[in-house]
Design a protein around this motif. Structure first.
Motif, PDB file in Angstrom:
ATOM      1  N   ASP A  72       9.148   7.389  10.126  1.00  0.00           N
ATOM      2  CA  ASP A  72       8.017   8.086   9.943  1.00  0.00           C
ATOM      3  C   ASP A  72       7.844   9.420   9.334  1.00  0.00           C
ATOM      4  O   ASP A  72       6.877  10.190   9.019  1.00  0.00           O
ATOM      5  CB  ASP A  72       7.448   8.514  11.309  1.00  0.00           C
ATOM      6  N   VAL A  73       9.050   9.654   8.542  1.00  0.00           N
ATOM      7  CA  VAL A  73       9.125  10.944   7.653  1.00  0.00           C
ATOM      8  C   VAL A  73       9.183  10.113   6.327  1.00  0.00           C
ATOM      9  O   VAL A  73       9.987   9.195   5.795  1.00  0.00           O
ATOM     10  CB  VAL A  73      10.486  11.521   7.906  1.00  0.00           C
ATOM     11  N   TYR A  74       8.493  10.977   5.241  1.00  0.00           N
ATOM     12  CA  TYR A  74       8.639  10.505   4.023  1.00  0.00           C
ATOM     13  C   TYR A  74      10.160  10.557   3.223  1.00  0.00           C
ATOM     14  O   TYR A  74      10.800  11.550   3.877  1.00  0.00           O
ATOM     15  CB  TYR A  74       7.638  11.566   3.025  1.00  0.00           C
ATOM     16  N   HIS A  75      10.226  10.163   2.199  1.00  0.00           N
ATOM     17  CA  HIS A  75      11.395  10.334   1.401  1.00  0.00           C
ATOM     18  C   HIS A  75      10.549  10.356  -0.196  1.00  0.00           C
ATOM     19  O   HIS A  75      10.263   9.325  -0.742  1.00  0.00           O
ATOM     20  CB  HIS A  75      12.577   9.336   1.224  1.00  0.00           C
ATOM     21  N   LEU A  76      10.611  11.635  -0.542  1.00  0.00           N
ATOM     22  CA  LEU A  76       9.832  12.017  -2.016  1.00  0.00           C
ATOM     23  C   LEU A  76      10.848  12.065  -2.876  1.00  0.00           C
ATOM     24  O   LEU A  76      11.813  12.878  -2.785  1.00  0.00           O
ATOM     25  CB  LEU A  76       8.924  12.877  -1.928  1.00  0.00           C
ATOM     26  N   TYR A  77      10.791  11.310  -4.220  1.00  0.00           N
ATOM     27  CA  TYR A  77      11.640  11.714  -5.259  1.00  0.00           C
ATOM     28  C   TYR A  77      10.921  12.165  -6.558  1.00  0.00           C
ATOM     29  O   TYR A  77       9.789  11.673  -6.887  1.00  0.00           O
ATOM     30  CB  TYR A  77      12.277  10.508  -5.636  1.00  0.00           C
ATOM     31  N   TYR A  78      11.483  13.337  -7.215  1.00  0.00           N
ATOM     32  CA  TYR A  78      10.956  13.800  -8.442  1.00  0.00           C
ATOM     33  C   TYR A  78      12.039  13.950  -9.345  1.00  0.00           C
ATOM     34  O   TYR A  78      13.098  14.080  -9.145  1.00  0.00           O
ATOM     35  CB  TYR A  78      10.397  15.401  -7.773  1.00  0.00           C
ATOM     36  N   ALA A  79      11.544  13.451 -10.772  1.00  0.00           N
ATOM     37  CA  ALA A  79      12.663  13.190 -11.643  1.00  0.00           C
ATOM     38  C   ALA A  79      11.954  13.445 -13.127  1.00  0.00           C
ATOM     39  O   ALA A  79      10.902  14.053 -13.222  1.00  0.00           O
ATOM     40  CB  ALA A  79      13.245  11.866 -11.493  1.00  0.00           C
ATOM     41  N   ASP A  80      12.861  12.704 -13.970  1.00  0.00           N
ATOM     42  CA  ASP A  80      12.134  12.480 -15.246  1.00  0.00           C
ATOM     43  C   ASP A  80      11.236  11.129 -15.220  1.00  0.00           C
ATOM     44  O   ASP A  80      11.163  10.841 -14.114  1.00  0.00           O
ATOM     45  CB  ASP A  80      13.370  12.716 -16.315  1.00  0.00           C
ATOM     46  N   GLU A  81      11.047  10.737 -16.320  1.00  0.00           N
ATOM     47  CA  GLU A  81      10.046   9.578 -16.343  1.00  0.00           C
ATOM     48  C   GLU A  81      10.540   8.400 -15.558  1.00  0.00           C
ATOM     49  O   GLU A  81       9.939   7.913 -14.905  1.00  0.00           O
ATOM     50  CB  GLU A  81       9.824   9.118 -17.886  1.00  0.00           C
ATOM     51  N   ALA A  82      11.805   8.043 -15.742  1.00  0.00           N
ATOM     52  CA  ALA A  82      12.277   6.910 -15.176  1.00  0.00           C
ATOM     53  C   ALA A  82      13.057   7.052 -13.931  1.00  0.00           C
ATOM     54  O   ALA A  82      13.492   6.267 -13.268  1.00  0.00           O
ATOM     55  CB  ALA A  82      13.138   6.194 -16.147  1.00  0.00           C
ATOM     56  N   GLY A  83      13.353   8.289 -13.558  1.00  0.00           N
ATOM     57  CA  GLY A  83      14.194   8.476 -12.419  1.00  0.00           C
ATOM     58  C   GLY A  83      15.677   8.412 -12.693  1.00  0.00           C
ATOM     59  O   GLY A  83      16.369   7.901 -12.085  1.00  0.00           O
ATOM     60  N   THR A  84      16.123   9.033 -14.041  1.00  0.00           N
ATOM     61  CA  THR A  84      17.317   8.862 -14.502  1.00  0.00           C
ATOM     62  C   THR A  84      18.322   9.649 -13.504  1.00  0.00           C
ATOM     63  O   THR A  84      17.963  10.858 -13.094  1.00  0.00           O
ATOM     64  CB  THR A  84      17.239   9.391 -15.978  1.00  0.00           C
ATOM     65  N   PRO A  85      19.530   9.102 -13.161  1.00  0.00           N
ATOM     66  CA  PRO A  85      20.416  10.002 -12.421  1.00  0.00           C
ATOM     67  C   PRO A  85      20.803  11.099 -13.188  1.00  0.00           C
ATOM     68  O   PRO A  85      20.972  11.159 -14.287  1.00  0.00           O
ATOM     69  CB  PRO A  85      21.862   8.830 -12.227  1.00  0.00           C
ATOM     70  N   GLY A  86      20.889  12.284 -12.331  1.00  0.00           N
ATOM     71  CA  GLY A  86      21.152  13.399 -13.016  1.00  0.00           C
ATOM     72  C   GLY A  86      19.885  14.233 -13.287  1.00  0.00           C
ATOM     73  O   GLY A  86      20.016  15.618 -13.577  1.00  0.00           O
ATOM     74  N   THR A  87      18.719  13.582 -12.702  1.00  0.00           N
ATOM     75  CA  THR A  87      17.518  14.591 -12.690  1.00  0.00           C
ATOM     76  C   THR A  87      16.495  14.544 -11.378  1.00  0.00           C
ATOM     77  O   THR A  87      15.559  15.025 -11.386  1.00  0.00           O
ATOM     78  CB  THR A  87      16.641  13.892 -13.843  1.00  0.00           C
ATOM     79  N   VAL A  88      17.095  13.841 -10.542  1.00  0.00           N
ATOM     80  CA  VAL A  88      16.491  13.242  -9.646  1.00  0.00           C
ATOM     81  C   VAL A  88      16.616  14.284  -8.200  1.00  0.00           C
ATOM     82  O   VAL A  88      17.557  14.370  -7.456  1.00  0.00           O
ATOM     83  CB  VAL A  88      16.782  11.905  -8.891  1.00  0.00           C
ATOM     84  N   MET A  89      15.661  14.969  -7.808  1.00  0.00           N
ATOM     85  CA  MET A  89      15.390  15.767  -6.657  1.00  0.00           C
ATOM     86  C   MET A  89      14.701  15.318  -5.596  1.00  0.00           C
ATOM     87  O   MET A  89      13.569  15.076  -5.949  1.00  0.00           O
ATOM     88  CB  MET A  89      14.734  17.321  -7.175  1.00  0.00           C
ATOM     89  N   THR A  90      15.146  15.180  -4.558  1.00  0.00           N
ATOM     90  CA  THR A  90      14.661  14.257  -3.278  1.00  0.00           C
ATOM     91  C   THR A  90      14.318  15.142  -2.191  1.00  0.00           C
ATOM     92  O   THR A  90      14.965  16.185  -2.062  1.00  0.00           O
ATOM     93  CB  THR A  90      15.323  13.096  -3.119  1.00  0.00           C
ATOM     94  N   TYR A  91      13.373  14.878  -1.283  1.00  0.00           N
ATOM     95  CA  TYR A  91      12.995  15.596  -0.175  1.00  0.00           C
ATOM     96  C   TYR A  91      12.740  14.754   1.104  1.00  0.00           C
ATOM     97  O   TYR A  91      11.976  13.769   0.992  1.00  0.00           O
ATOM     98  CB  TYR A  91      11.740  16.510  -0.341  1.00  0.00           C
ATOM     99  N   PHE A  92      13.139  15.164   2.136  1.00  0.00           N
ATOM    100  CA  PHE A  92      12.533  14.691   3.491  1.00  0.00           C
ATOM    101  C   PHE A  92      11.628  15.622   4.064  1.00  0.00           C
ATOM    102  O   PHE A  92      12.172  16.757   4.405  1.00  0.00           O
ATOM    103  CB  PHE A  92      13.864  14.474   4.325  1.00  0.00           C
ATOM    104  N   PRO A  93      10.477  15.651   4.090  1.00  0.00           N
ATOM    105  CA  PRO A  93       9.418  16.572   4.563  1.00  0.00           C
ATOM    106  C   PRO A  93       9.460  16.168   6.189  1.00  0.00           C
ATOM    107  O   PRO A  93       8.602  15.142   6.463  1.00  0.00           O
ATOM    108  CB  PRO A  93       8.263  16.251   3.786  1.00  0.00           C
TER     109      PRO A  93
END
Ligand code: ZN
Length: 311
Positions: free
Chosen positions: A44-65
């Protein structure tokens, strides 16, 4: 010493408000939301991922709000600052942009000869931008920030520890080497080839009390390995050294193992495979709510109860 780890894979933090979080990373920082899914352990909690175009490892900031979660109290035993790489000469642009958008905590500084701009995330999260020459990672360019200015991915993560010794030794075992030292901060970098997110700073603060995790706290940092075979090599080596490591867990977009480090920070080792395009086209990453198979039966409920977020 291990040679399978190629830098950071992702950084995962906690937030209070999904909509505000999404707005901050997509509209203010200009990252791409590459996945909208749920916390597999608390659907019931999101997992949101922010990154470059493809979600390349080394660019991926993720959140549990987590709605209604209290704000964290910064301290030791955690990652205090997550640092993104931006092109040389762009900190003036970013300083003005973030100020205009009402971002707080904006402060220029310098560390290890690099110019940096610190700022607060939506829940007081510790962030900074560092100017890096010749970071050849391609930025996401549809987020309202021109390619010449846009974030390239992670530069580093900076841990605050009461006693850094054992964690620095662990990082060396994992394939990092000490490359610099300034005051009470040691800088380590991946020894072999890396994905660009190759630096960890370790700050020693012996008399600062432990952090209390909450909104704005980093939950864990993940290190990148190419595939599951390399991950198993790392897992075995860590366990042979005495670390308690979880079994391999399927996170749909990567495979994960977790272990607690001596300084208190939770580490993960995540695979580059299969990646964020395994269940949607790269052109449409992050648009639809994606659920893991085990939670697909909750879709109707979740679509009604998860806070709507903008594109
Ligand atoms: Zn993770």
């Amino acid at each position: 010493m291990l040679d399978q780890i190629k830098g950071l894979h992702h950084v995962t933090s906690m937030a209070r408000d999904a909509r505000e979080n999404n707005d901050f990373f997509t509209h203010k920082l200009g990252l791409r939301r590459v996945k909208k899914t749920v916390n597999f352990d608390a659907p019931d909690v999101y997992h949101l991922y922010y990154a470059d175009e493809a979600g390349t490892p080394g660019t991926v900031m993720t959140y549990f709000p987590f709605p209604n979660i209290a704000r964290g109290r910064p301290g030791t035993g955690e990652v205090g600052t997550t640092v993104f790489s931006v092109p040389e000469g762009t900190l003036g642009f970013w300083e003005q942009r973030l100020a205009e958008q009402g971002v707080t905590g904006i402060e220029r500084g310098e560390l290890f000869g690099e110019k940096r701009l610190a700022f607060d995330g939506p829940d007081g999260d510790g962030f900074a931008l560092v100017e890096v020459r010749d970071d050849d990672r391609a930025p996401w360019t549809q987020g309202g920030v021109a390619a010449d200015d846009a974030i390239r991915g992670f530069h580093s993560a900076s841990m605050r520890l009461q006693d850094a010794g054992a964690t620095a030794e662990l990082l060396k075992f994992m394939g990092y080497e000490e490359i610099d030292k300034a005051g009470n901060t040691v800088r380590l970098a991946v020894k072999g080839d890396s994905n660009g997110a190759d630096i960890i700073d370790v700050e020693t603060l012996p008399v600062v009390s432990h952090a209390r995790q909450g909104a704005g706290s980093v939950h864990h940092i993940a290190f990148a390995v190419e595939n599951r075979a390399k991950q198993l090599e790392v897992r075995k080596a860590l366990m042979d050294t005495g670390y308690q490591v979880t079994p391999v867990i399927d996170r749909d977009y990567f495979w994960a193992i977790y272990f607690r480090t001596p300084g208190g920070v939770l580490f993960e080792v995540a695979t580059n495979e299969p990646g964020f395009d395994r269940d949607e086209d790269t052109a449409h990453l992050g648009e639809a709510l994606k659920l893991p198979t085990q939670h697909e039966h909750l879709r109707k409920y979740l679509e009604q109860h998860l806070q709507p977020i903008e594109d």
